[in-house]
Write a protein that holds these residues in place. Structure first.
Motif, short mmCIF file in Angstrom:
data_model
loop_
_atom_site.label_atom_id
_atom_site.label_comp_id
_atom_site.label_asym_id
_atom_site.label_seq_id
_atom_site.Cartn_x
_atom_site.Cartn_y
_atom_site.Cartn_z
N ASN A 37 36.85 93.99 42.20
CA ASN A 37 36.21 93.43 43.39
C ASN A 37 37.12 93.65 44.60
N GLN A 38 36.57 93.50 45.79
CA GLN A 38 37.33 93.76 47.00
C GLN A 38 38.37 92.68 47.27
N THR A 39 38.05 91.44 46.97
CA THR A 39 38.98 90.34 47.26
C THR A 39 39.26 89.58 45.98
N GLY A 40 38.49 88.59 45.68
CA GLY A 40 38.65 87.80 44.48
C GLY A 40 37.43 86.92 44.30
N THR A 41 37.40 86.16 43.21
CA THR A 41 36.22 85.33 42.95
C THR A 41 36.19 84.08 43.81
N SER A 42 37.34 83.61 44.24
CA SER A 42 37.41 82.33 44.95
C SER A 42 37.23 82.51 46.45
N ARG A 44 43.43 88.27 55.35
CA ARG A 44 44.37 89.05 54.58
C ARG A 44 44.46 90.45 55.19
N GLY A 45 45.67 91.02 55.16
CA GLY A 45 45.88 92.33 55.74
C GLY A 45 46.49 92.21 57.13
N PRO A 46 46.53 93.34 57.88
CA PRO A 46 45.91 94.62 57.56
C PRO A 46 46.68 95.40 56.49
N PHE A 47 45.91 96.18 55.69
CA PHE A 47 46.47 96.99 54.62
C PHE A 47 46.30 98.47 54.94
N PRO A 48 47.37 99.26 54.83
CA PRO A 48 47.19 100.72 54.91
C PRO A 48 46.33 101.17 53.73
N VAL A 49 45.33 102.01 53.99
CA VAL A 49 44.43 102.42 52.92
C VAL A 49 44.20 103.92 52.97
N PRO A 50 43.95 104.53 51.82
CA PRO A 50 43.57 105.95 51.78
C PRO A 50 42.09 106.09 52.08
N PHE A 102 44.53 80.15 49.58
CA PHE A 102 45.65 79.70 48.76
C PHE A 102 45.33 79.59 47.28
N HIS A 103 44.05 79.72 46.92
CA HIS A 103 43.75 79.75 45.49
C HIS A 103 44.23 81.08 44.92
N ALA A 104 44.67 81.05 43.67
CA ALA A 104 45.21 82.27 43.06
C ALA A 104 44.19 83.39 43.01
N ASN A 105 42.91 83.06 42.97
CA ASN A 105 41.86 84.08 42.86
C ASN A 105 41.20 84.38 44.21
N TYR A 106 41.84 83.99 45.31
CA TYR A 106 41.28 84.27 46.64
C TYR A 106 41.38 85.75 46.98
N ASP A 107 42.49 86.38 46.60
CA ASP A 107 42.71 87.77 46.99
C ASP A 107 43.42 88.56 45.90
N ASP A 108 43.33 88.10 44.65
CA ASP A 108 44.16 88.69 43.60
C ASP A 108 43.68 90.05 43.12
N GLN A 109 42.50 90.51 43.55
CA GLN A 109 42.04 91.84 43.17
C GLN A 109 42.21 92.86 44.30
N THR A 110 42.66 92.41 45.45
CA THR A 110 42.70 93.29 46.62
C THR A 110 43.68 94.43 46.44
N ARG A 111 44.85 94.16 45.92
CA ARG A 111 45.83 95.22 45.75
C ARG A 111 45.32 96.29 44.79
N ILE A 160 33.56 94.90 55.13
CA ILE A 160 34.68 94.25 54.47
C ILE A 160 34.88 92.86 55.08
N SER A 161 35.27 91.92 54.25
CA SER A 161 35.44 90.55 54.73
C SER A 161 36.31 89.79 53.73
N GLN A 162 36.70 88.58 54.09
CA GLN A 162 37.47 87.70 53.23
C GLN A 162 36.82 86.31 53.27
N PRO A 163 36.23 85.81 52.18
CA PRO A 163 36.08 86.49 50.90
C PRO A 163 35.08 87.63 50.97
N GLY A 164 35.05 88.45 49.94
CA GLY A 164 34.16 89.60 49.92
C GLY A 164 32.72 89.22 49.66
N ILE A 165 31.87 90.23 49.63
CA ILE A 165 30.43 90.02 49.49
C ILE A 165 30.06 89.59 48.08
N TRP A 166 30.77 90.12 47.06
CA TRP A 166 30.35 89.94 45.68
C TRP A 166 31.17 88.88 44.95
#
Length: 895
Positions: A845-850, A797-803, A854-863, A347-353
């Motif tokens: 995706n794990q993070t976002g496309t960007s 970003r994070g840390p996030f509690p995860v299942p 601070f870009h809107a798509n940096y982490d918008d898929q993480t939640r 896992i990383s920020q930004p993600g792999i994909w």
């Protein structure tokens, strides 16, 4: 285990970032915005033959529409650089052995090793092997990246990272992208997903430290009776031919099956054992005595840590794997196949994909692409996804594709047979930002590069090696043989997959996929499903088989230990429209038996068996839907945990303080939610499991070889539960006392109670798994200790509690040997392809496309990724236009 890049770069980065500490958030946001991409209007792009449309949705996913393949990939390079250029630039510096140019002396350790391995040199050789079309695509992609670089005013306009690193690399300029930069990235992917030779080193270290019976316990056989392989005998038959003159002891058949190693003799003409298998008995006394020597033990330990100089870009270790499964239309509501995939990577920020769509406006032989899916920033094409006819998914096959060789050397010569012959020797110059150039001498033998030249402690692996009566100089070095150093056409396989229209074209594409070896799953819009194992899998026929192939370093001067060829593609496991209509590939064993020999290091099958169980259970009620596939991807029930609970609840404990949490397990369903009704029991169970692993293994294993808690650890514990008097239960740190299984279980239960009381609360009702199990999404260079906190806050970003947890379908893996429950690898993305209606497919995706903070798509898929939600995956032009929120038109540059 490889150290994350930040651990090696933190100190030099901290020194060059002092100025950032006083920067305000407003300034940081302003600097970051300079790198944001233009996503609407018109922009010139040199070299285009016609206008190209880039349609982006609210997630920033770009669908590119062009008239020619060359325009399509030129635009893909431009768009990828818009979103992720620093990630691309960092990757190419790493894989080319040029990290020091970007970060200074902190990159030297990595550069020395990767220059010695020669990743970029191999990639340069691969370029000439590719078809003219593939080379054109790579060149167009590079031109698009360079057009983006030229459109910016300098490094500071490419990304905030260059601003933060500028004082440590004064005068740094971004050099143009080229085709080899893209190809070299495939070497990093192959390295992280290679067969895990760390276990071979570990076994060598443990010989002499634990008894052979204990060593055998640590590496249990694959449990075929409990966890079915990907393909059973009913679906696939092994090849019936063997090398000329070789007889299979089981069938008596003869023939040829080996593909030759490039540059070596035809493997079919070499006599030896054609199907090496792990022996039933223990290793020989001679081998054990050699491995137990102090020099060898030190060398094995040093090797494991020294090879960590290569940073993890995709992740490595026992938790790295994937889930993938496909079901035929016989089992679905629509009557057409469904295919699911979620690769488990670091896992990383930004993600792999990155998500993307590549569309030729009119399909033709010259422009055959209408494909969408997950891409790597820096590599043209779609790696995993679907086109208008087929869909495919990847999971790691994890064959044994690396070997160490002891090399007897005198100066720059190496022993072959009875003579010393020259090695290949070259000098590399490593440029260091803010420092002097460093010269590096690289030596190579026929078995690969001499890694002990740059990993000094590896050289000790050769001390007192197994001479077998051979007169040597007793001056040993160590070479590394790896399939990733064989020039191949894997990049071309990506383009072929993207354009494939049916099973035969899919298999033809898979045949080009050399490294890393993957399980490929297939489905098409005609209703067919399938499986194919591709890749270079070496055949070894050593002089003796008292140990499995690659168990310990082989004598490089003895030709009997050389690789004899590759398993022929047609002899690798495959299945087309299997009778039961289901294929589940989750890193478990591929087939029963060992023909062809692939590896002994499979995942033990907990995930694959659970997926199969869930599919069959739902099919007893009704046909499957895409929503069912997504729900199964989120399953967080541990069948291992449920098997363990009866043992834990039968242990007698005294007092409510200890029995209260034990009672939580009696009503537990084995799930591991971050919060909710079952979360306290999950937290307690995993705390008990962690303490149990420590009590059983830490008294006898070196600290860096502690049990990880993943599938192999689970299989070991299951086996030990059936052996309550096993020597493993005895704590060697308590002389004169011999502990039994139940005593150790009691200690683990008590210690877990105390741990959670200290860490969370005295009241078990307050416990939650999410308080212990968290995902930290960190920037690979700027995101960790040693870097000023203001910078960490900017990029992390994070840390996030995860299942989820290890060895379950929702594989939020953690490593018990680290002393933390923090996530080490996880589903890097999730996708479900609906072959009845491709626009009904879903992804996340794990993070976002960007890659821009601070870009809107940096982490918008993480939640959504954490909570198990997915997004509609538009494919058709109508669906893309409906989802599109912004359109950029790329136009040919005037003049």
């Amino acid at each position: 285990m490889s150290r994350p890049l930040w651990q090696r770069l933190a100190v030099p980065i901290a020194a060059i970032l002092v100025v950032v500490v006083v920067a305000t958030a407003v300034i940081a946001v302003g600097l970051t915005r300079r790198g944001f991409p233009q996503v609407s209007g018109e922009q010139e792009l040199a070299g285009l033959g016609a206008e190209v449309e880039v349609v982006r949705d609210d997630l920033g996913v770009a669908h590119i529409y062009a008239d020619t393949a060359e325009d399509l990939f030129r635009a893909q390079g431009f768009v990828a650089a818009q979103d992720r250029f620093f990630q691309m630039d960092l990757r190419r510096h790493i894989v080319s052995g040029r990290l020091s140019e970007l970060v200074g002396e902190g990159g030297l350790e990595t550069d020395r090793v990767i220059r010695t391995l020669g990743w970029r040199r191999v990639a340069e050789q691969e370029l000439s092997l590719l078809s003219p079309e593939a080379r054109t695509y790579l060149a167009a992609y590079a031109a698009g990246v360079n057009a983006y670089i030229d459109s910016r005013s300098g490094p500071s306009a490419l990304g905030i990272e260059y601003v933060l690193l500028s004082s440590g690399a004064p005068g740094y300029t971004v050099r143009p992208w080229d085709e080899v930069d893209s190809l070299a990235w495939l070497k990093a992917m192959a390295w992280d997903l290679r067969g895990n030779y760390a276990d071979e080193i570990a076994r060598g270290r443990l010989v002499g430290q634990v008894s052979l019976d204990q060593l055998e316990t640590l590496y249990p056989d694959y449990p075929f009776d409990q966890h079915p392989p990907i393909l059973d005998r009913s679906e696939w038959r092994p090849p019936q031919t063997l090398p000329t003159g070789v007889t299979d002891s089981r069938s008596g058949t003869k023939g040829t099956m080996l593909a030759p190693v490039p540059g070596q003799s035809d493997a079919a003409d070499l006599v030896g054992r054609g199907d090496p298998v792990a022996p039933d008995g223990p290793i020989s006394d001679e081998t054990r005595q050699w491995l137990a020597g102090p020099a060898q033990q030190d060398a094995f330990a040093d090797t494991a840590s020294a090879l960590a100089a290569v940073p993890e870009l995709m992740g490595s270790g026992e938790g790295i794997g994937s889930n993938s499964w496909v079901v035929s239309g016989d089992h679905t509501e629509t009557g057409m196949p469904l295919l699911a995939n979620d690769p488990h990577l670091a896992i990383s920020q930004p993600g792999i994909w990155m998500q993307s769509g590549l569309h030729c406006r009119e399909l033709s032989e010259e422009c055959p692409f209408d494909v969408t899916g997950f891409t790597f920033a820096g590599l043209p094409g779609v790696v995993i996804g679907h086109n208008r006819s087929i869909a495919w998914g990847f999971t790691n096959l994890d064959p044994d594709v690396t070997d160490f060789y002891l090399e007897d050397t005198v100066d720059d010569t190496v022993l072959r047979d009875e003579d010393y012959v020259p090695m290949d020797v070259r000098t590399e110059t490593i440029r260091v930002a803010g420092g002097d150039d460093v010269e590096l001498t690289v030596r190579e033998t026929s078995n690969g590069p001499i890694v002990s030249d740059v990993l000094e402690d590896v050289g000790r692996m050769g001390d007192n090696g197994p001479l077998d009566g051979v007169a040597t100089s007793r001056d040993f070095e160590v070479a590394l043989r790896w399939t990733g150093l064989e020039p191949a056409r894997t990049a071309e396989a990506v383009f072929a997959l993207n354009a494939a229209g049916d099973w035969d074209e899919f298999r033809s594409a898979a045949q080009l996929f050399a490294v890393p070896s993957q399980n490929l799953l297939y489905a098409d819009t005609e209703g067919n499903i399938g499986y194919q194992a591709p890749g270079l899998v070496p055949v070894r026929r050593s002089a003796t088989y008292s140990t499995p192939p690659g168990y310990y370093p082989a004598p490089g001067w003895d030709d009997q230990y050389a690789w004899r060829g590759w398993v022929d593609f047609d002899d690798l496991p495959t299945a087309y429209n299997p009778e039961d209509g289901i294929v589940v590939a989750a890193n478990q064993a591929v087939v029963r038996g060992s023909t062809p020999f692939l590896t002994t290091e499979y995942d033990k099958g907990y995930r694959s068996s659970r997926i199969l169980e869930l599919l069959r259970s739902r099919l007893e009620q009704r046909p499957l839907t895409g929503a069912d596939m997504s729900e199964i991807q989120l399953d967080d029930v541990s069948t291992f945990a449920l098997d363990m609970v009866p043992y834990l609840t039968e242990v007698d404990l005294e007092g409510d303080f200890y029995t209260a949490p034990q009672d939580l397990l009696r009503d537990w369903d084995g799930s591991s939610p971050a919060d909710g009704d079952q979360t306290a029991a999950a937290a307690y169970f995993y705390a008990v499991y962690d303490n149990l692993l420590e009590a059983v293994f830490d008294d006898e294993l070196p600290p860096d070889l502690g049990a990880t808690g993943n599938s192999r650890s689970m299989q070991i514990v299951v086996d030990l539960m059936a052996s309550p008097e096993s020597v493993w239960w005895d704590d060697q740190r308590t002389p004169g006392v011999i502990e039994s299984r139940d005593e150790v279980l009691r200690t683990a239960l008590v210690d877990a109670r105390l741990d959670l009381t200290r860490q969370i609360s005295k009241d078990p009702a307050d416990w939650s798994w999410g308080q212990l199990h968290r995902a930290h999404l960190r920037h690979q260079v700027l995101g960790e200790e040693g870097v000023p906190g203001v910078v960490q806050d900017l990029v992390n970003r994070g840390p996030f509690p995860v299942p989820g947890s290890s060895a379950m379908v929702n594989a939020m893996n953690w490593d018990a040997s680290t002393g933390s429950f923090d996530v080490t690898s996880a589903p890097s993305m999730r996708m479900v392809v609906d072959l009845a209606d491709l626009d009904a497919s879903t992804w996340v995706n794990q993070t976002g496309t960007s890659g821009h903070p601070f870009h809107a798509n940096y982490d918008d898929q993480t939640r959504a990724w954490i909570e198990g939600d997915t997004y509609p995956w538009a494919f058709s032009r109508d669906a893309v236009d409906e989802a599109g929120s912004q359109t950029l038109t790329l136009v040919p540059a005037e003049g």
